[in-house]
Design a protein around this motif. Sequence first.
Motif, PDB file in Angstrom:
ATOM      1  N   GLY A  35       0.832  -1.199   0.000  1.00 53.89           N
ATOM      2  CA  GLY A  35       0.000   0.000   0.000  1.00 53.89           C
ATOM      3  C   GLY A  35       0.865   1.245   0.000  1.00 53.89           C
ATOM      4  O   GLY A  35       2.011   1.221   0.468  1.00 53.89           O
ATOM      5  N   LEU A  36       0.306   2.344  -0.535  1.00 55.98           N
ATOM      6  CA  LEU A  36       0.996   3.630  -0.570  1.00 55.98           C
ATOM      7  C   LEU A  36       0.182   4.676   0.183  1.00 55.98           C
ATOM      8  O   LEU A  36      -1.052   4.704   0.072  1.00 55.98           O
ATOM      9  CB  LEU A  36       1.173   4.103  -2.020  1.00 55.98           C
ATOM     10  N   GLY A  37       0.897   5.533   0.927  1.00 57.65           N
ATOM     11  CA  GLY A  37       0.221   6.614   1.644  1.00 57.65           C
ATOM     12  C   GLY A  37       1.013   7.902   1.546  1.00 57.65           C
ATOM     13  O   GLY A  37       2.240   7.881   1.388  1.00 57.65           O
ATOM     14  N   CYS A  38       0.330   9.044   1.639  1.00 52.61           N
ATOM     15  CA  CYS A  38       1.003  10.346   1.535  1.00 52.61           C
ATOM     16  C   CYS A  38       1.377  10.850   2.931  1.00 52.61           C
ATOM     17  O   CYS A  38       0.527  10.913   3.832  1.00 52.61           O
ATOM     18  CB  CYS A  38       0.094  11.361   0.843  1.00 52.61           C
ATOM     19  N   ALA A  39       2.664  11.197   3.087  1.00 57.10           N
ATOM     20  CA  ALA A  39       3.172  11.749   4.356  1.00 57.10           C
ATOM     21  C   ALA A  39       3.893  13.064   4.064  1.00 57.10           C
ATOM     22  O   ALA A  39       4.849  13.418   4.753  1.00 57.10           O
ATOM     23  CB  ALA A  39       4.112  10.740   5.007  1.00 57.10           C
ATOM     24  N   THR A  40       3.408  13.798   3.061  1.00 48.86           N
ATOM     25  CA  THR A  40       4.146  14.968   2.581  1.00 48.86           C
ATOM     26  C   THR A  40       4.043  16.162   3.521  1.00 48.86           C
ATOM     27  O   THR A  40       2.958  16.696   3.747  1.00 48.86           O
ATOM     28  CB  THR A  40       3.633  15.374   1.182  1.00 48.86           C
ATOM     29  N   PHE A  41       5.189  16.536   4.067  1.00 50.90           N
ATOM     30  CA  PHE A  41       5.347  17.796   4.809  1.00 50.90           C
ATOM     31  C   PHE A  41       6.591  18.398   4.172  1.00 50.90           C
ATOM     32  O   PHE A  41       7.719  18.163   4.607  1.00 50.90           O
ATOM     33  CB  PHE A  41       5.535  17.507   6.300  1.00 50.90           C
ATOM     34  N   ALA A  42       6.381  19.164   3.095  1.00 50.21           N
ATOM     35  CA  ALA A  42       7.446  19.525   2.162  1.00 50.21           C
ATOM     36  C   ALA A  42       8.647  20.167   2.844  1.00 50.21           C
ATOM     37  O   ALA A  42       9.784  19.969   2.417  1.00 50.21           O
ATOM     38  CB  ALA A  42       6.891  20.461   1.088  1.00 50.21           C
ATOM     39  N   TYR A  43       8.403  20.923   3.907  1.00 44.90           N
ATOM     40  CA  TYR A  43       9.467  21.741   4.499  1.00 44.90           C
ATOM     41  C   TYR A  43      10.141  21.080   5.704  1.00 44.90           C
ATOM     42  O   TYR A  43      11.020  21.681   6.322  1.00 44.90           O
ATOM     43  CB  TYR A  43       8.913  23.122   4.867  1.00 44.90           C
ATOM     44  N   ARG A  44       9.692  19.870   6.067  1.00 43.84           N
ATOM     45  CA  ARG A  44      10.316  19.129   7.168  1.00 43.84           C
ATOM     46  C   ARG A  44      10.320  17.630   6.832  1.00 43.84           C
ATOM     47  O   ARG A  44      10.112  16.792   7.697  1.00 43.84           O
ATOM     48  CB  ARG A  44       9.532  19.374   8.478  1.00 43.84           C
ATOM     49  N   TYR A  45      10.582  17.312   5.545  1.00 46.54           N
ATOM     50  CA  TYR A  45      10.401  15.926   5.115  1.00 46.54           C
ATOM     51  C   TYR A  45      11.353  14.955   5.794  1.00 46.54           C
ATOM     52  O   TYR A  45      11.024  13.783   6.018  1.00 46.54           O
ATOM     53  CB  TYR A  45      10.502  15.827   3.581  1.00 46.54           C
ATOM     54  N   LYS A  46      12.560  15.435   6.158  1.00 50.23           N
ATOM     55  CA  LYS A  46      13.512  14.522   6.809  1.00 50.23           C
ATOM     56  C   LYS A  46      13.026  14.128   8.208  1.00 50.23           C
ATOM     57  O   LYS A  46      13.273  13.008   8.665  1.00 50.23           O
ATOM     58  CB  LYS A  46      14.894  15.178   6.912  1.00 50.23           C
ATOM     59  N   ALA A  47      12.374  15.061   8.884  1.00 47.46           N
ATOM     60  CA  ALA A  47      11.853  14.751  10.229  1.00 47.46           C
ATOM     61  C   ALA A  47      10.733  13.712  10.134  1.00 47.46           C
ATOM     62  O   ALA A  47      10.660  12.775  10.942  1.00 47.46           O
ATOM     63  CB  ALA A  47      11.341  16.035  10.890  1.00 47.46           C
ATOM     64  N   VAL A  48       9.850  13.868   9.132  1.00 51.86           N
ATOM     65  CA  VAL A  48       8.770  12.891   8.935  1.00 51.86           C
ATOM     66  C   VAL A  48       9.370  11.523   8.602  1.00 51.86           C
ATOM     67  O   VAL A  48       8.950  10.484   9.147  1.00 51.86           O
ATOM     68  CB  VAL A  48       7.811  13.357   7.817  1.00 51.86           C
ATOM     69  N   THR A  49      10.363  11.524   7.717  1.00 50.48           N
ATOM     70  CA  THR A  49      11.017  10.269   7.324  1.00 50.48           C
ATOM     71  C   THR A  49      11.593   9.557   8.549  1.00 50.48           C
ATOM     72  O   THR A  49      11.438   8.340   8.713  1.00 50.48           O
ATOM     73  CB  THR A  49      12.139  10.571   6.301  1.00 50.48           C
TER      74      THR A  49
END
Length: 400
Positions: A35-49
Amino acid sequence: MSIVKIRDIRVINTNPSGANLTVVKIETTEPGLYGLGCATFAYRYKAVTLVVEEYLRPLLIGRSVADIEDLWHLMNGNAYWRNGPISNNAISGVDMALWDIKGKMASMPVYDLLGGKSRQGAAVYRHADGATLDEVVENVHRYKAQGVRHIRIQFGGYGGKASSLNTPPHSADGIYYCPDQYIQNTLKLFDHVRSQVGFDLELLHDSHERISPVDAVRLAKSLEPYRPFFLEDLLSPEQDHWYEILRQQCAAPIAIGELFNNPQEWTHLIAKRLIDFIRVHISQIGGLTPARKLAIFCEQFGVKTAWHGPGDVSPVGHAANVHLDINAHNFGIQEWSGIDDRLAEMFPGSPMLLNGYVYPNNKPGFGIELDEKMAARFPCDDSVTRWTQTRLPDGTYNTP
Ligand code: MG
């Protein structure tokens, strides 16, 4: 089928079209089922990752994919502190991927899992901006010719055209804007556009929380005769008690929500019927699971949905918007920033816009794939974010 479990969770970051996008991929113990899901927080993507890879992955590997509701609450409570944008986006990536998997296991699109269709396509609004009033009108006509019936008009973005800021020497660098000029320009904008296109078209506008509360009330009252479809983010979330005053002063429809993270930010606005459209950013509140509940909550109070649909949402996130749009009885409108050819190639099965309506595909789950090899060719932008460094004419920092 024996119990299907989470075998691995991976994060794919990419920037194919000017925005950092983050997609979570859940692989299962069932060969070929993912499955695929969106976790886009463009300006803090490394923290989300990092949250997904270092905290959610070890929490979830080996668990059944079946009980999305339980897994959502487990993720939400696992760090004890909750409802922040980084953790919510991380949770969203997993949550949407689990809904995608459930749809594939049931051989149903997600909108069918939610209860089926209330409509075939979701009406969208597009953005018409311009450096001059006539340029805005040209863009309005261009979208109208494409069958779009709802158009957001802006004159010089969100800040108007500040011609003489008179900023003190040695003021900090930044994106300067003038609230007073913005208000004057916006009044001219609505007057001009209505005089050119008439009232046979829905016009929207976004103030981007850049004016003071009392100015927001005055602006809404002044724009009311031009019959806006809605006015967006007239007030910042910090000033939300002004919505009661605004409601008493005029009947311009009100939309808010793209900055919300926490249910406490929206429950009273909805229950007191102070807004007309909720437009949260679905990954920002934790995914499809809370957004589905929010839509149903809004229905009880006559509030419609208008999910945030900017460029910094992956096609998987846009699909989550559109599957809810198709299902929810109280759908209002869908913001549509477009999916360009490169994005469509990278994400086969992306929602399609046709004649003013956006359509999901009818494949199981969200029906979207991701070309990971192509994604790897477009690395994310790690430069310091500039557009949020917004300042008033005297040099004071103000929210973007
Ligand atoms: Mg907005």
